[in-house]
Scaffold this motif. Structure first.
Motif, mmCIF file in Angstrom:
data_model
loop_
_atom_site.group_PDB
_atom_site.id
_atom_site.type_symbol
_atom_site.label_atom_id
_atom_site.label_comp_id
_atom_site.label_asym_id
_atom_site.label_seq_id
_atom_site.Cartn_x
_atom_site.Cartn_y
_atom_site.Cartn_z
ATOM 1 N N UNK A 149 14.125 53.693 53.460
ATOM 2 C CA UNK A 149 15.111 53.591 54.095
ATOM 3 C C UNK A 149 15.941 54.092 53.002
ATOM 4 N N UNK A 150 15.065 54.169 51.803
ATOM 5 C CA UNK A 150 16.794 54.677 50.800
ATOM 6 C C UNK A 150 17.161 55.630 50.544
ATOM 7 N N UNK A 151 16.035 56.519 50.848
ATOM 8 C CA UNK A 151 16.885 58.213 51.338
ATOM 9 C C UNK A 151 17.612 57.515 51.802
ATOM 10 N N UNK A 152 17.120 57.361 53.683
ATOM 11 C CA UNK A 152 17.782 57.338 54.947
ATOM 12 C C UNK A 152 19.455 57.176 54.241
ATOM 13 N N UNK A 153 19.190 56.522 53.761
ATOM 14 C CA UNK A 153 20.674 55.472 53.029
ATOM 15 C C UNK A 153 21.623 55.876 51.876
ATOM 16 N N UNK A 154 21.143 57.246 51.520
ATOM 17 C CA UNK A 154 21.497 58.055 50.479
ATOM 18 C C UNK A 154 22.071 59.600 51.260
ATOM 19 N N UNK A 155 21.600 59.753 51.921
ATOM 20 C CA UNK A 155 21.503 60.818 53.285
ATOM 21 C C UNK A 155 22.795 61.245 54.404
ATOM 22 N N UNK A 156 23.521 62.147 54.632
ATOM 23 C CA UNK A 156 24.204 61.804 55.438
ATOM 24 C C UNK A 156 22.865 62.126 56.928
ATOM 25 N N UNK A 157 23.346 62.470 58.302
ATOM 26 C CA UNK A 157 22.698 62.576 59.181
ATOM 27 C C UNK A 157 23.005 64.358 59.255
ATOM 28 N N UNK A 158 24.028 64.859 59.058
ATOM 29 C CA UNK A 158 23.995 66.216 59.329
ATOM 30 C C UNK A 158 22.966 66.399 57.914
ATOM 31 N N UNK A 159 22.912 65.756 56.822
ATOM 32 C CA UNK A 159 22.284 66.877 55.518
ATOM 33 C C UNK A 159 20.664 66.020 56.413
ATOM 34 N N UNK A 201 32.632 57.503 67.649
ATOM 35 C CA UNK A 201 33.121 56.220 68.263
ATOM 36 C C UNK A 201 32.264 55.008 68.437
ATOM 37 N N UNK A 202 31.370 55.008 67.392
ATOM 38 C CA UNK A 202 30.548 53.740 66.997
ATOM 39 C C UNK A 202 30.585 53.363 65.125
ATOM 40 N N UNK A 203 31.236 54.429 64.921
ATOM 41 C CA UNK A 203 31.524 54.407 63.423
ATOM 42 C C UNK A 203 33.022 55.026 62.338
ATOM 43 N N UNK A 204 33.468 55.632 63.777
ATOM 44 C CA UNK A 204 34.621 56.322 63.092
ATOM 45 C C UNK A 204 34.502 57.063 62.406
ATOM 46 N N UNK A 205 33.378 58.089 62.551
ATOM 47 C CA UNK A 205 32.898 58.543 61.158
ATOM 48 C C UNK A 205 32.371 59.723 61.847
ATOM 49 N N UNK A 206 31.894 60.928 61.815
ATOM 50 C CA UNK A 206 31.115 62.066 62.187
ATOM 51 C C UNK A 206 29.775 61.966 61.181
ATOM 52 N N UNK A 207 29.213 62.940 61.532
ATOM 53 C CA UNK A 207 27.753 62.641 60.815
ATOM 54 C C UNK A 207 27.431 63.388 59.554
ATOM 55 N N UNK A 208 29.260 64.297 59.233
ATOM 56 C CA UNK A 208 28.986 65.048 58.165
ATOM 57 C C UNK A 208 28.779 63.133 56.752
ATOM 58 N N UNK A 209 29.991 62.383 57.062
ATOM 59 C CA UNK A 209 29.521 61.369 56.543
ATOM 60 C C UNK A 209 29.175 60.358 57.026
ATOM 61 N N UNK A 210 28.666 59.970 57.076
ATOM 62 C CA UNK A 210 27.672 58.720 58.270
ATOM 63 C C UNK A 210 26.314 58.720 58.179
ATOM 64 N N UNK A 211 25.477 58.007 57.377
ATOM 65 C CA UNK A 211 24.020 58.360 56.939
ATOM 66 C C UNK A 211 23.514 57.648 58.230
ATOM 67 N N UNK A 212 22.477 58.978 57.712
ATOM 68 C CA UNK A 212 21.085 59.053 58.635
ATOM 69 C C UNK A 212 20.472 56.964 59.605
ATOM 70 N N UNK A 213 20.536 56.523 57.830
ATOM 71 C CA UNK A 213 20.180 54.869 58.079
ATOM 72 C C UNK A 213 21.468 55.013 59.594
ATOM 73 N N UNK A 214 22.567 54.810 59.218
ATOM 74 C CA UNK A 214 23.087 54.628 60.364
ATOM 75 C C UNK A 214 23.525 55.035 61.211
ATOM 76 N N UNK A 215 23.053 56.355 61.034
ATOM 77 C CA UNK A 215 23.162 57.095 62.255
ATOM 78 C C UNK A 215 21.631 56.230 63.285
ATOM 79 N N UNK A 216 20.579 55.981 62.712
ATOM 80 C CA UNK A 216 19.579 55.354 63.396
ATOM 81 C C UNK A 216 19.606 54.186 63.838
#
Length: 662
Positions: free
Chosen positions: A256-266, A288-303
């Protein structure tokens, strides 16, 4: 006279349709954004496209944030307004409460103030737009067959009533909004009964060939039909159908720590080792949900945004699953996404106006709201206990003496080129946070900095009226996504019938298509706030002609297999431009204090003297129930808290201790 290419003519760019556009297609450049420049930019063209008619939901011309709504405050911001403004005229009007902003939060504050002060308070609501509701905007159309079609141009739905505070639930009940009734109004099986699913439109510019592919339950059944390269196909099938544990050997906490520090793109490329085409495919899936693409959204938030890839990672008990608007499984909502008026949350705004000013919107019950027309001439009547004044931009609020001891506040506003003042016993600032420091000199540096932290997310909500949905029926879809395209895709509007208003039934019926865009133009690694600022600047230079061309081009190419002809089948286009759209929501990696630290909104929304602050910005949560909660808190700040009043939610969104939730 505009010259159209043969391609434009094939798209129908030369056809006369009902448009609501950007100064008739003239780009709003930086120089044109000052009050002086706008004064010389009139609306030319046919009367049907001119501003100023009596019924805003049916207006043509610019909708959303138009020059008339922001020119005054841009001049205040730029330091040029007071040089030419002259001395204000005292109106002689005195109110118990003046509300700055006629959106859902401002209307709710007016209602709650009157309710909690005994029901006799005199209230004035000042709104800088030509319509009330803020982002909760109603769009109306008349189809070629004479049928009235209603759509939403902003705030979409009452999402997740299970999260609503007691204060929100009580206010909705008091204004006769019963969320249980949406279970009847919203036809959850509309698409299923007609054999319609979801599709993806792959553009040749990005994927090598144009292809509309209908999605199936298993990715293995539809991904092979896409123009993705062979490795990307294998990777996408695995990601959706059989995701692995991509962080083997790590504990759940470490994952969870890694996912919260890594973008979904990465996550997709560096951790999963997948083909970069998957980044292109998913890039705008979180906007549409975060106002940010996956290049700037963490994997944890993408989950938490129902993006795939986490089913095999043993991340613990996942939040309750339900269907999202796109038809995918959502991890954030325990309720179905069905709490939607035909005009979106404009239905809530209209319910509040009916409760505040009954003469302006007669009738009772939710069913009557769909087709009822507001009498705008009765919103601001002499002697009425509540008055709603449109096209009025507040430029200054100041206590009459020291804020600690003053008995009143003077509110100065601009309307019809004149400055006027009104006196108020209390003031609620239900406007954007970044506007407030320009309205008052009474705040300290720390609060000003906290207010300026709210960088709104820009967006465009567009409604396209098409003469029928036969192409969708032939293709077996009700919506499609367009990865990394100008528009995120297109979907048939929500199937809601209320009272005498009936949603489309057969493929020959006209329908609205809803299109959206979050114009983020920053590069990977650029913060959400900076991308939003760049996107807003881009949006002010975007012409309606460019938007219309993209609409027609996408629909023509994506729906070609169903026989759709953009020149023949498009009847009207309404573009709702929200340069200052979603309230900014805290997210990693840009806000290191999130979710555990002190939040800027806690400093930003502090009341002083006789003035309190509302709006969804004050909750850093871009939802209608947050706007109502903040109105409730603001009124309590002015009138005092009581154990007899229902509790409001003093957090910006769902509980912060759940990873992946906002």
């Amino acid at each position: 006279m505009t010259q159209h290419s043969s391609r434009d003519k094939a798209l129908g760019m030369d056809r006369a349709i009902s448009r609501r556009d950007f100064l008739n297609g003239v780009a709003l450049t930086a120089g044109a954004l000052s009050a002086g420049a706008l004064g010389g930019m009139g609306f030319s063209g046919s009367p049907a496209r001119a501003e100023g008619t009596a019924y805003p939901p049916g207006l043509t011309g610019l909708r959303g944030h138009n020059p008339n709504s922001f020119s005054v405050m841009h001049a205040v911001r730029d330091g040029t307004f007071w040089d030419k403004a002259g001395a204000p005229e005292a109106s002689g009007e005195t109110y118990d409460l003046v509300v700055v902003g006629g959106g859902i939060s401002g209307l709710a504050a007016a209602y709650l103030y009157r309710q909690q002060s005994g029901g006799k308070a005199k209230v004035l609501i000042l709104e800088n737009h030509d319509d009330f509701g803020g982002h909760a905007r109603r769009n109306e159309f008349t189809a070629s067959n004479g049928r009235k079609i209603i759509g939403y141009g902003g705030s979409q739905s009452l999402q997740t009533p299970s999260y609503f505070s007691a204060a929100v639930k009580q206010l909705l009940a008091d204004i006769a909004v019963d969320t249980e009734k949406f279970k009847t109004y919203y036809d959850q099986d509309w698409g299923k009964k007609r054999g319609l699913g979801a599709g993806t439109f792959f553009r040749k510019e990005l994927f090598g060939a144009d292809a509309l592919v209908k999605e199936e339950e298993k990715a293995a059944d539809w991904v092979p039909k896409s123009p993705l390269n062979d490795k990307a196909k294998r990777d996408l099938i695995e990601l959706i159908d059989a995701p692995r544990d991509y962080l083997p050997g790590k504990t759940r906490e470490e994952k969870l720590k890694t996912l919260s520090e890594t973008t979904y793109a990465k996550f997709l490329t560096d951790i999963c080792g997948y083909d970069p085409q998957l980044v292109t495919y998913f890039q705008n899936s979180t906007e549409g949900y975060f106002g940010m693409g996956i290049d700037g959204t963490t994997a944890a938030d993408a989950w938490g945004n129902w993006n795939p890839g986490f089913g095999g990672m043993d991340l613990g008990e996942t939040p309750h699953r339900s269907m999202s608007p796109s038809g995918r499984l959502a991890l954030t909502d325990p309720d179905p996404y069905i709490f939607h008026f035909p005009d979106g949350n404009a239905g809530v705004a209209r319910s509040l106006v009916r409760a505040l000013i009954p003469d302006a919107l007669p009738g009772q019950g939710m069913e009557s709201l769909a087709l009822a027309a507001v009498d705008y001439g009765k919103l601001d009547q002499d002697g009425a206990p509540v008055r709603l004044r449109l096209n009025s931009s507040v430029v200054k609020v100041a206590h009459d003496g020291s804020p600690d001891s003053a008995k009143s506040v003077t509110v100065t506003y601009s309307a019809d080129g004149k400055l006027k003042t009104v006196a108020a016993g209390h003031v609620v600032l239900a406007c954007w946070h970044r506007v407030i420091p320009y309205l008052t000199t009474e705040l300290g540096k720390e609060q000003v900095e906290a207010l300026n932290d709210q960088q709104k997310v820009p967006l465009i909500y567009t409604n396209v009226l098409i003469r029928n949905w036969e192409a969708f029926a032939k293709l077996g879809i009700s919506r499609f996504e367009a990865p990394s395209s100008f528009w995120h895709g297109a979907s048939i509007d929500f199937p809601v019938s209320m009272g005498d208003y009936k949603f489309a039934d057969t493929p020959s019926d006209p329908v609205l298509l809803h299109l959206s865009k979050v114009p983020l133009t920053g590069e990977a690694g650029v913060s959400t706030r900076d991308q939003c600022l760049a996107g807003r600047r881009y949006l002010t230079q975007l012409t309606f002609e460019e938007m219309e061309r993209e609409i027609r081009d996408m629909l023509g190419r994506a729906l070609a297999g169903g026989g759709f002809d953009p020149a023949r089948d498009v009847e009207a286009i309404t573009a709702n431009r929200w340069s200052h759209g979603y309230a900014y929501e805290y997210m990693r990696p840009w806000d290191q204090y999130w979710p555990d630290g002190a939040l800027p909104i806690e400093t930003a929304r502090k009341s002083w003297g006789r003035i309190a602050i509302a709006n969804a910005d004050a909750g850093a949560y871009a939802y209608a129930h947050s706007a109502i909660d903040q109105a409730s808190r603001a009124v309590r700040d002015l009138l005092g808290h009581s154990d007899n009043l229902p509790a409001y939610a003093d957090f910006p969104g769902p509980p912060r201790d759940k990873i992946g939730l906002k």
